[in-house]
Design a protein around this motif. Structure first.
Motif, PDB file in Angstrom:
ATOM      1  N   ASP A  22       0.686  -1.106   0.071  1.00 39.60           N
ATOM      2  CA  ASP A  22      -0.094   0.031  -0.181  1.00 39.60           C
ATOM      3  C   ASP A  22       1.005   1.264   0.023  1.00 39.60           C
ATOM      4  O   ASP A  22       2.013   1.226   0.337  1.00 39.60           O
ATOM      5  CB  ASP A  22      -0.963  -0.002   1.271  1.00 39.60           C
ATOM      6  N   GLY A  23       0.238   2.264  -0.385  1.00 41.58           N
ATOM      7  CA  GLY A  23       0.783   3.665  -0.225  1.00 41.58           C
ATOM      8  C   GLY A  23       1.640   3.840  -1.497  1.00 41.58           C
ATOM      9  O   GLY A  23       1.544   3.086  -2.549  1.00 41.58           O
ATOM     10  N   LYS A  24       2.042   5.110  -1.494  1.00 42.78           N
ATOM     11  CA  LYS A  24       2.722   5.782  -2.979  1.00 42.78           C
ATOM     12  C   LYS A  24       3.971   5.135  -3.259  1.00 42.78           C
ATOM     13  O   LYS A  24       4.380   5.060  -4.353  1.00 42.78           O
ATOM     14  CB  LYS A  24       2.778   7.190  -2.601  1.00 42.78           C
ATOM     15  N   TRP A  25       4.892   4.775  -2.078  1.00 38.52           N
ATOM     16  CA  TRP A  25       6.222   4.258  -2.632  1.00 38.52           C
ATOM     17  C   TRP A  25       6.500   2.993  -2.618  1.00 38.52           C
ATOM     18  O   TRP A  25       7.650   2.476  -3.094  1.00 38.52           O
ATOM     19  CB  TRP A  25       7.030   5.160  -1.442  1.00 38.52           C
ATOM     20  N   ILE A  50      10.706  11.247  -3.216  1.00 34.14           N
ATOM     21  CA  ILE A  50      10.606  10.881  -1.855  1.00 34.14           C
ATOM     22  C   ILE A  50      11.629  11.427  -0.854  1.00 34.14           C
ATOM     23  O   ILE A  50      12.778  11.791  -1.329  1.00 34.14           O
ATOM     24  CB  ILE A  50      10.857   9.391  -1.912  1.00 34.14           C
ATOM     25  N   GLN A  58       9.639   3.343   4.494  1.00 34.60           N
ATOM     26  CA  GLN A  58       8.874   2.319   3.678  1.00 34.60           C
ATOM     27  C   GLN A  58       9.911   1.231   3.679  1.00 34.60           C
ATOM     28  O   GLN A  58       9.412  -0.068   3.435  1.00 34.60           O
ATOM     29  CB  GLN A  58       8.849   2.873   2.416  1.00 34.60           C
ATOM     30  N   CYS A 111      -0.400  11.172 -12.796  1.00 35.87           N
ATOM     31  CA  CYS A 111       1.031  11.422 -12.704  1.00 35.87           C
ATOM     32  C   CYS A 111       1.629  11.351 -14.209  1.00 35.87           C
ATOM     33  O   CYS A 111       3.039  11.280 -14.398  1.00 35.87           O
ATOM     34  CB  CYS A 111       1.627  10.235 -12.084  1.00 35.87           C
TER      35      CYS A 111
END
Length: 126
Positions: A22-25, A50, A58, A111
Motif C-alpha cells: 500500500d501507499g505511494k512508494w 521521496i 518504507q 502522474c
C-alpha cells in the motif's frame, strides 16, 4: 507501520496483498529493486520525490513484511544494501503488470508527464 493480522479475522486475499504494498512508494521501491541489489542512495536518486525519512520508513516496513532484505556491512561509513527477498521476488509479475497497465493508461493518469508547450515567438513590429 502497524500491520493488520489477517490470520485472526476473515479478510479478502486482495486486501492482504494490497496491505503489503500500500501507499505511494512501496510499489515503486519494489520496482526499482527488481533491477538488483541497491544501496539507499541509489534508491533515493531513482525516486527524487521521496524524502529520506519516508524512504527509510518504507524500507523498514518492507523489511518487516519480509519483502526486502537489508544487509549491513561493518565498514566506516556503514554500507547498507537492499535486495528483494524470495517473497519480494514473487511480486515481480504483479509489479510488471502494474507497470504495463500504467504505461498503457498514462495519458489518463494524474502522474502523466505534462504535455510540452510550444511557445511561438512573435515578430516585433517595425
Amino acid at each position: 507501520m502497524k500491520r493488520k493480522n489477517f490470520a485472526r479475522r476473515p479478510g479478502c486475499a486482495v486486501e492482504a496483498a494490497l496491505d503489503l504494498i500500500d501507499g505511494k512508494w512501496k510499489g515503486v521501491i519494489l520496482y526499482h529493486l527488481q533491477a538488483g541489489t541497491q544501496r539507499f542512495g541509489e534508491l533515493r536518486r531513482r525516486m527524487p520525490g521521496i524524502t529520506q525519512r519516508m524512504l527509510t520508513k518504507q524500507l523498514r516496513a518492507l523489511e518487516d513484511d519480509g519483502l526486502v532484505i537489508r544487509k549491513v556491512y561493518a565498514e566506516v561509513p556503514p554500507r547498507v544494501e537492499y535486495t528483494l527477498s524470495e517473497l519480494g521476488e514473487s511480486l515481480r509479475p504483479v509489479i510488471d503488470i502494474l507497470k504495463a497497465w500504467g504505461e498503457g493508461h498514462q495519458e489518463r493518469l494524474s502522474c502523466a508527464p505534462a504535455p510540452e508547450v510550444v511557445v511561438k515567438k512573435s515578430k516585433r513590429a517595425a
